[in-house]
Design a protein around this motif. Sequence first.
Motif, PDB file in Angstrom:
ATOM      1  N   GLN A  13       0.834  -1.208   0.000  1.00  0.00           N
ATOM      2  CA  GLN A  13       0.000   0.000   0.000  1.00  0.00           C
ATOM      3  C   GLN A  13       0.867   1.256   0.000  1.00  0.00           C
ATOM      4  OE1 GLN A  13      -3.371   0.204  -0.463  1.00  0.00           O
ATOM      5  NE2 GLN A  13      -2.827   2.350  -0.723  1.00  0.00           N
ATOM      6  N   LEU A  16       2.264   1.651  -3.482  1.00  0.00           N
ATOM      7  CA  LEU A  16       1.210   2.088  -4.392  1.00  0.00           C
ATOM      8  C   LEU A  16       0.907   3.571  -4.193  1.00  0.00           C
ATOM      9  CD1 LEU A  16      -0.911   1.425  -6.531  1.00  0.00           C
ATOM     10  CD2 LEU A  16      -2.428   0.700  -4.689  1.00  0.00           C
ATOM     11  N   THR A  17       0.830   3.987  -2.940  1.00  0.00           N
ATOM     12  CA  THR A  17       0.544   5.394  -2.639  1.00  0.00           C
ATOM     13  C   THR A  17       1.683   6.294  -3.110  1.00  0.00           C
ATOM     14  OG1 THR A  17      -0.756   4.744  -0.714  1.00  0.00           O
ATOM     15  CG2 THR A  17       0.031   7.015  -0.773  1.00  0.00           C
ATOM     16  N   PRO A  21      -0.171   3.957  -9.500  1.00  0.00           N
ATOM     17  CA  PRO A  21      -0.472   2.628 -10.035  1.00  0.00           C
ATOM     18  C   PRO A  21       0.453   2.175 -11.167  1.00  0.00           C
ATOM     19  CG  PRO A  21      -2.217   4.190 -10.575  1.00  0.00           C
ATOM     20  CD  PRO A  21      -1.276   4.882  -9.642  1.00  0.00           C
ATOM     21  N   TYR A  24       4.026   1.539  -9.700  1.00  0.00           N
ATOM     22  CA  TYR A  24       3.912   0.397  -8.783  1.00  0.00           C
ATOM     23  C   TYR A  24       3.866  -0.905  -9.583  1.00  0.00           C
ATOM     24  CZ  TYR A  24       1.873  -2.989  -5.572  1.00  0.00           C
ATOM     25  OH  TYR A  24       1.629  -4.113  -4.812  1.00  0.00           O
ATOM     26  N   THR A  25       3.108  -0.923 -10.655  1.00  0.00           N
ATOM     27  CA  THR A  25       3.010  -2.110 -11.504  1.00  0.00           C
ATOM     28  C   THR A  25       4.353  -2.414 -12.140  1.00  0.00           C
ATOM     29  OG1 THR A  25       0.681  -1.654 -11.943  1.00  0.00           O
ATOM     30  CG2 THR A  25       1.815  -3.144 -13.473  1.00  0.00           C
TER      31      THR A  25
END
Length: 80
Positions: A13, A16-17, A21, A24-25
């Motif tokens: 998390q 991601l934050t 997105p 992060y991916t």
Amino acid sequence: MTTLHEINQKARQALLTTLGPVDYTRYQQQFSQGAGDYTAERQQRKATTSEVIEQVSELKATDHLVAPPNATVLVVEGRA
């Protein structure tokens, strides 16, 4: 006590934050579970140290194994 699963959830998390997105991916895609049975393969091979040194020397001689630009190469017993 926080479980390892909970720590991993919090870490994902936070990434991601922080990254968003898309990044992060991209970050997650650099990791893989791998394949095969490393332990069984390692036990089958059992190369001696001198065999490994010889293989590394051959790779270096053919420029298939080069040090990264920022690496420090140490010389031990006349070998680089």
